[in-house]
Motif scaffolding. Structure first.
Motif, PDB file in Angstrom:
ATOM      1  N   ALA A   1       0.729   1.076   8.628  1.00  0.00           N
ATOM      2  CA  ALA A   1       1.687   0.395   9.512  1.00  0.00           C
ATOM      3  C   ALA A   1       1.103  -0.885  10.106  1.00  0.00           C
ATOM      4  CB  ALA A   1       2.149   1.340  10.623  1.00  0.00           C
ATOM      5  N   ASN A   2      -0.222  -0.928  10.296  1.00  0.00           N
ATOM      6  CA  ASN A   2      -0.870  -2.118  10.867  1.00  0.00           C
ATOM      7  C   ASN A   2      -1.259  -3.140   9.797  1.00  0.00           C
ATOM      8  OD1 ASN A   2      -3.100  -1.013   9.639  1.00  0.00           O
ATOM      9  ND2 ASN A   2      -4.259  -0.685  11.539  1.00  0.00           N
ATOM     10  N   SER A   3      -0.752  -2.949   8.561  1.00  0.00           N
ATOM     11  CA  SER A   3      -0.954  -3.841   7.405  1.00  0.00           C
ATOM     12  C   SER A   3      -2.327  -3.743   6.755  1.00  0.00           C
ATOM     13  CB  SER A   3      -0.646  -5.298   7.761  1.00  0.00           C
ATOM     14  OG  SER A   3       0.735  -5.427   8.049  1.00  0.00           O
ATOM     15  N   THR A   4      -3.201  -2.841   7.236  1.00  0.00           N
ATOM     16  CA  THR A   4      -4.469  -2.608   6.540  1.00  0.00           C
ATOM     17  C   THR A   4      -4.206  -1.625   5.402  1.00  0.00           C
ATOM     18  OG1 THR A   4      -5.086  -0.746   7.963  1.00  0.00           O
ATOM     19  CG2 THR A   4      -5.824  -2.961   8.654  1.00  0.00           C
ATOM     20  N   TRP A   5      -5.187  -1.499   4.506  1.00  0.00           N
ATOM     21  CA  TRP A   5      -5.092  -0.553   3.396  1.00  0.00           C
ATOM     22  C   TRP A   5      -6.105   0.557   3.615  1.00  0.00           C
ATOM     23  CZ3 TRP A   5      -1.781  -0.737  -0.859  1.00  0.00           C
ATOM     24  CH2 TRP A   5      -0.928  -1.840  -0.884  1.00  0.00           C
ATOM     25  N   LYS A   6      -5.726   1.781   3.245  1.00  0.00           N
ATOM     26  CA  LYS A   6      -6.569   2.958   3.465  1.00  0.00           C
ATOM     27  C   LYS A   6      -6.759   3.718   2.153  1.00  0.00           C
ATOM     28  CE  LYS A   6      -6.541   7.333   5.950  1.00  0.00           C
ATOM     29  NZ  LYS A   6      -5.787   8.202   6.862  1.00  0.00           N
ATOM     30  N   LEU A   7      -7.989   4.142   1.896  1.00  0.00           N
ATOM     31  CA  LEU A   7      -8.293   4.984   0.743  1.00  0.00           C
ATOM     32  C   LEU A   7      -7.679   6.365   0.960  1.00  0.00           C
ATOM     33  CD1 LEU A   7      -9.937   5.596  -1.873  1.00  0.00           C
ATOM     34  CD2 LEU A   7     -11.816   6.245  -0.366  1.00  0.00           C
ATOM     35  N   ILE A   8      -6.928   6.837  -0.032  1.00  0.00           N
ATOM     36  CA  ILE A   8      -6.314   8.165   0.044  1.00  0.00           C
ATOM     37  C   ILE A   8      -7.081   9.156  -0.820  1.00  0.00           C
ATOM     38  CG2 ILE A   8      -4.204   9.508  -0.364  1.00  0.00           C
ATOM     39  CD1 ILE A   8      -4.038   7.501   1.988  1.00  0.00           C
ATOM     40  N   VAL A   9      -7.306   8.822  -2.085  1.00  0.00           N
ATOM     41  CA  VAL A   9      -8.011   9.723  -3.001  1.00  0.00           C
ATOM     42  C   VAL A   9      -8.559   8.906  -4.168  1.00  0.00           C
ATOM     43  CG1 VAL A   9      -5.949  10.315  -4.360  1.00  0.00           C
ATOM     44  CG2 VAL A   9      -7.847  11.952  -4.241  1.00  0.00           C
ATOM     45  N   GLY A  10      -9.628   9.380  -4.747  1.00  0.00           N
ATOM     46  CA  GLY A  10     -10.189   8.764  -5.942  1.00  0.00           C
ATOM     47  C   GLY A  10     -10.917   9.820  -6.748  1.00  0.00           C
ATOM     48  N   SER A  11     -10.971   9.623  -8.066  1.00  0.00           N
ATOM     49  CA  SER A  11     -11.601  10.613  -8.928  1.00  0.00           C
ATOM     50  C   SER A  11     -11.856  10.025 -10.303  1.00  0.00           C
ATOM     51  CB  SER A  11     -10.671  11.833  -9.066  1.00  0.00           C
ATOM     52  OG  SER A  11     -11.209  12.794  -9.942  1.00  0.00           O
ATOM     53  N   GLU A  12     -12.708  10.687 -11.064  1.00  0.00           N
ATOM     54  CA  GLU A  12     -12.808  10.426 -12.499  1.00  0.00           C
ATOM     55  C   GLU A  12     -11.529  10.961 -13.116  1.00  0.00           C
ATOM     56  OE1 GLU A  12     -16.283  12.463 -13.881  1.00  0.00           O
ATOM     57  OE2 GLU A  12     -17.619  11.165 -12.750  1.00  0.00           O
ATOM     58  N   GLY A  13     -11.061  10.367 -14.197  1.00  0.00           N
ATOM     59  CA  GLY A  13      -9.871  10.847 -14.884  1.00  0.00           C
ATOM     60  C   GLY A  13      -8.677   9.940 -14.651  1.00  0.00           C
ATOM     61  N   ILE A  14      -7.525  10.435 -15.073  1.00  0.00           N
ATOM     62  CA  ILE A  14      -6.275   9.683 -15.011  1.00  0.00           C
ATOM     63  C   ILE A  14      -5.340  10.375 -14.037  1.00  0.00           C
ATOM     64  CG2 ILE A  14      -4.256   8.926 -16.346  1.00  0.00           C
ATOM     65  CD1 ILE A  14      -6.131   9.097 -18.848  1.00  0.00           C
ATOM     66  N   ALA A  15      -4.807   9.621 -13.089  1.00  0.00           N
ATOM     67  CA  ALA A  15      -3.871  10.173 -12.101  1.00  0.00           C
ATOM     68  C   ALA A  15      -2.473  10.230 -12.686  1.00  0.00           C
ATOM     69  CB  ALA A  15      -3.861   9.314 -10.845  1.00  0.00           C
ATOM     70  N   ASN A  16      -1.937  11.437 -12.775  1.00  0.00           N
ATOM     71  CA  ASN A  16      -0.539  11.627 -13.163  1.00  0.00           C
ATOM     72  C   ASN A  16       0.204  12.118 -11.929  1.00  0.00           C
ATOM     73  OD1 ASN A  16      -0.709  10.957 -15.951  1.00  0.00           O
ATOM     74  ND2 ASN A  16      -1.693  12.921 -16.317  1.00  0.00           N
ATOM     75  N   VAL A  17       1.084  11.288 -11.393  1.00  0.00           N
ATOM     76  CA  VAL A  17       1.839  11.629 -10.194  1.00  0.00           C
ATOM     77  C   VAL A  17       2.950  12.604 -10.588  1.00  0.00           C
ATOM     78  CG1 VAL A  17       3.271  10.707  -8.328  1.00  0.00           C
ATOM     79  CG2 VAL A  17       1.294   9.397  -9.155  1.00  0.00           C
ATOM     80  N   LEU A  18       3.003  13.743  -9.889  1.00  0.00           N
ATOM     81  CA  LEU A  18       3.967  14.796 -10.200  1.00  0.00           C
ATOM     82  C   LEU A  18       5.138  14.778  -9.216  1.00  0.00           C
ATOM     83  CD1 LEU A  18       1.386  17.664 -10.895  1.00  0.00           C
ATOM     84  CD2 LEU A  18       2.450  16.100 -12.542  1.00  0.00           C
ATOM     85  N   LYS A  19       6.182  15.529  -9.528  1.00  0.00           N
ATOM     86  CA  LYS A  19       7.372  15.589  -8.668  1.00  0.00           C
ATOM     87  C   LYS A  19       7.157  16.470  -7.443  1.00  0.00           C
ATOM     88  CE  LYS A  19      10.575  14.694 -12.401  1.00  0.00           C
ATOM     89  NZ  LYS A  19      11.654  15.172 -13.238  1.00  0.00           N
TER      90      LYS A  19
END
Length: 162
Positions: free
Chosen positions: A99-117
């Protein structure tokens, strides 16, 4: 995002919509990369310190979209290197504009992120982390972090070999 065979990294990294990076201002692109732990080196965004001559794909923004429904964008950033990411040859980071226009790390990992429903706390989607093999972890947001809640392959439960 589409799953590709890790061995194709050198020839055809994950396809990126041409406008994915253009969806952010240059200031937001730089802030997103920095929040993800990347530094700009010789015009490339890098988190991995792969040795010269090794197969390497610099950081790029694969996708920009509002993953959690809060009206602000998230960026899925990828980088490729067997030196840094082992046999999966790729790593990802998800960062979120606050909300304050900064960016925040949420998650990171080896591999490929597949966003699910399926969704976790506060509307964050489950993420399947694909890579080598036939049984992938699925992580869910618990309000503080993404944690592995199950394993699956092609949407069906599986047991991760030990």
């Amino acid at each position: 995002m589409h799953l590709i065979a890790a061995s194709t990294l050198a020839l055809a990294f994950i396809a990126v919509p041409a406008d994915a990076q253009a969806q952010l201002s240059s200031v937001d692109r730089a802030a997103a990369f920095r929040a993800a732990g990347f530094k700009q080196v010789s015009g490339q965004w890098r988190a991995c310190d792969a040795p010269r001559g090794s197969v390497y794909e610099p950081g790029k923004i694969e996708e920009i979209r509002d993953l959690n429904g809060d009206g602000r964008p998230e960026a899925i950033i990828t980088e490729g290197s067997s030196f840094c990411y082992g046999g999966d040859e790729v790593g990802f980071v998800i960062v979120s504009k606050q909300a304050n226009s900064t960016w925040k790390l949420i998650v990171g990992s080896e591999g490929i992120a597949n966003v699910l429903k399926e969704k976790g706390t506060r509307g964050w989607p489950d993420i399947e982390i694909a890579g080598q093999g036939f049984c992938f972890p699925v992580q869910r947001w618990n309000g503080k972090e993404y944690r592995t809640v199950r394993f699956q392959y092609q949407g069906k439960a599986c047991r991760r070999p030990r």
